[in-house]
Design an enzyme around this catalytic site. Structure first.
Site: not given
Ligand code: 3NM
Length: 219
Positions: A41, A110, A139
């Site tokens: 990520r 998600s 995030k």
């Protein structure tokens, strides 16, 4: 559809929080510590850079029999023959992603609410992320913490209807992982707590001890 591994900890890369270590070094340490699923990520790197890192990580994870998931970039996931791709609520619909990827590729989504979880199941996601359980700064565009209410729904009502694997995520640390485990999360994802640890191997061992202690107490 792809198969999600039966495992307790889900690790993700985040080079900016990795104490000056590169992603490859961090991934090697995760693998050496026995991690069975790793997600690449990196939100702010260029495609070619990400592709090259993913190629290396694919090789390392393949040799160690570790499931490799790529965040967001469906094209890179396909190009490096990753085991899966993880997408968010504002990415392409699951049904379209399923048409694009090889048929055994894992698709993770998600989710942040019961409605999103039910839709993910309907649309054929292979697993869901459940969070953010606590406040997280990792995030950038994530919603406010969902706390344990949403996790309890997934562990309880949703699990009565379906056996979709789920991963608790968001602000989870060694200091609060016991609570997450007690609420029934069998697979727990952590970013900064693991990539930012001075000693990744030791951190993973310490977290696992806590998770195992919860399992033992429940038996
Ligand atoms: N997804 P940390 S929260 C990648 O709720 C990600 O969907 C989330 O990072 C979600 O463990 C998150 O450092 C970041 O808090 C988690």
């Amino acid at each position: 559809m792809g198969k999600f591994p039966n495992t307790d900890l889900y690790c993700l890369t985040a080079e900016e929080y990795s104490n000056e270590r590169g992603n490859i070094e961090v991934v090697k340490e995760m693998i050496a510590a026995g991690i069975k699923i790793i997600q690449y990520r990196e939100k702010d790197k260029k495609a070619l850079y990400k592709y090259n890192e993913c190629l290396k990580i694919r090789k390392l994870t393949k040799e160690a029999n570790v499931t490799f998931i790529v965040n967001d970039d469906i094209d890179i996931a396909i190009a490096v023959k990753a085991d899966g791709v993880h997408i968010g609520q504002e990415d392409l619909p699951i049904k379209i992603v399923r048409e694009l990827v090889p048929k055994d590729m894992i698709i993770g989504l998600s989710t942040h609410s019961p409605e999103q979880a039910r839709k993910a199941v309907e649309d054929g996601a292979d697993y869901i992320g459940v969070g953010p359980i606590f406040k997280t700064f990792t995030k950038k565009d994530v919603c406010a913490p969902v706390g344990f209410d949403y996790l309890d729904y997934v562990v309880g009502d949703l699990a009565k209807e379906t056996s979709i694997p789920f991963v608790a995520i968001g602000g989870i640390k060694e200091s609060n992982v016991l609570d997450v485990s007690r609420h029934g999360a069998k697979c727990i994802a952590m970013v900064t707590e693991i990539v930012g640890a001075d000693n990744i191997n030791q951190k993973i061992a310490d977290i696992r001890k806590i998770i195992v202690s919860n399992k033992t107490n429940n038996n």
